[in-house]
Design an enzyme around this catalytic site. Structure first.
Site, PDB file in Angstrom:
ATOM      1  CE  LYS A  12      -1.362   1.699   9.810  1.00  0.00           C
ATOM      2  NZ  LYS A  12      -1.283   3.092  10.271  1.00  0.00           N
ATOM      3  CB  SER A  79       4.558  -3.015  10.362  1.00  0.00           C
ATOM      4  OG  SER A  79       3.773  -2.514   9.300  1.00  0.00           O
TER       5      SER A  79
END
Ligand code: ADP
Length: 167
Positions: A12, A79
Site C-alpha cells: 500500500k 482497514s
C-alpha cells in the site's frame, strides 16, 4: 479519495508514495494519510475491532473534509473491516477502493517491518492476517496482487484507473 486497503506488507505505502509524487508533478493538490503516521498522532489507538473502527472513523472524517476542499486524498490503512471502509465510502464523494490483494504468504515472506515474525511468536496480539481477521473488499474499484510485479507496474495500474474514471 484513493483508499488503499490490504495486509501489512502488501504494498500500500510503496505504491501510494509513488502515486502521490506523480500526481503532485501534475500540479494536483494531494494529501497522503498513512496508518503509521495517523497512529503516531492518535497514540492511544489500539487494535481491537472497536479501536480500529474508531480510528478509521476519525481518519475517514479527516479525509472526507480534505476531499470536500478539492484535495486528492491518498489513504493507506490496513482497514481490515468492511464496515469501516463502508463508512468512509459513505462520507466521501468519490471513493476509489484499491485492494492491494498480495496474499499473506507473500506479505509474510517480505516481512518488511519484522511484524509477522513477532506475530507468529505471539509477541504482538491482534495482528491482521495472523491473529486478527481481514475482510477482503467484495467490489473494490481496483485490485492489485503485487506478487511478481514491479512497483512501477503496480503504480501504472493505479494511474490508468484514475485516468479512466476522471470526472
Ligand atoms: P504496506 O504499506 O501495505 O504495509 P509496504 O509498502 O510498507 O506495505 O511494503 C511493501 C513491500 O513490498 C516493500 O518492501 C516493497 O518494496 C515490496 N514490493 C515488491 N513488489 C512490489 C510492488 N509491485 N508494489 C508494491 N510493493 C512491492
Amino acid at each position: 479519495m484513493l483508499w488503499f486497503t490490504g495486509l501489512s506488507g502488501s504494498g500500500k505505502s510503496t505504491i501510494a508514495n509513488v502515486v502521490v509524487k506523480r500526481l503532485r508533478k501534475l500540479g494536483i493538490d494531494v494529501e497522503h494519510l498513512d496508518g503509521d503516521t495517523m497512529r503516531s498522532i492518535f497514540p492511544n489507538t489500539g487494535f481491537t475491532r472497536e479501536a480500529r473502527q474508531e480510528h478509521i472513523k476519525r481518519v475517514g472524517f479527516l479525509a472526507a473534509m480534505l476531499e470536500e476542499h478539492g484535495v486528492v486524498v491518498v489513504a493507506t490503512f490496513v482497514s481490515p473491516y468492511r464496515a469501516g471502509r463502508a463508512l468512509v465510502r459513505k462520507l466521501c464523494r468519490n471513493f476509489i477502493e484499491i485492494y492491494v490483494s498480495t496474499p499473506l504468504e507473500e506479505c509474510e515472506r517480505r516481512d518488511v517491518k519484522g511484524l509477522y515474525r513477532k506475530a507468529r511468536r505471539k509477541e504482538i496480539k491482534n495482528f491482521t492476517g495472523i491473529s486478527d481477521p481481514y475482510e477482503p473488499p467484495r467490489k473494490p474499484e481496483l485490485a492489485i496482487d503485487t506478487t511478481g510485479m514491479t512497483v512501477g507496474e503496480s503504480v501504472d495500474l493505479v494511474m490508468k484507473h484514475i485516468v479512466s474514471v476522471r470526472p
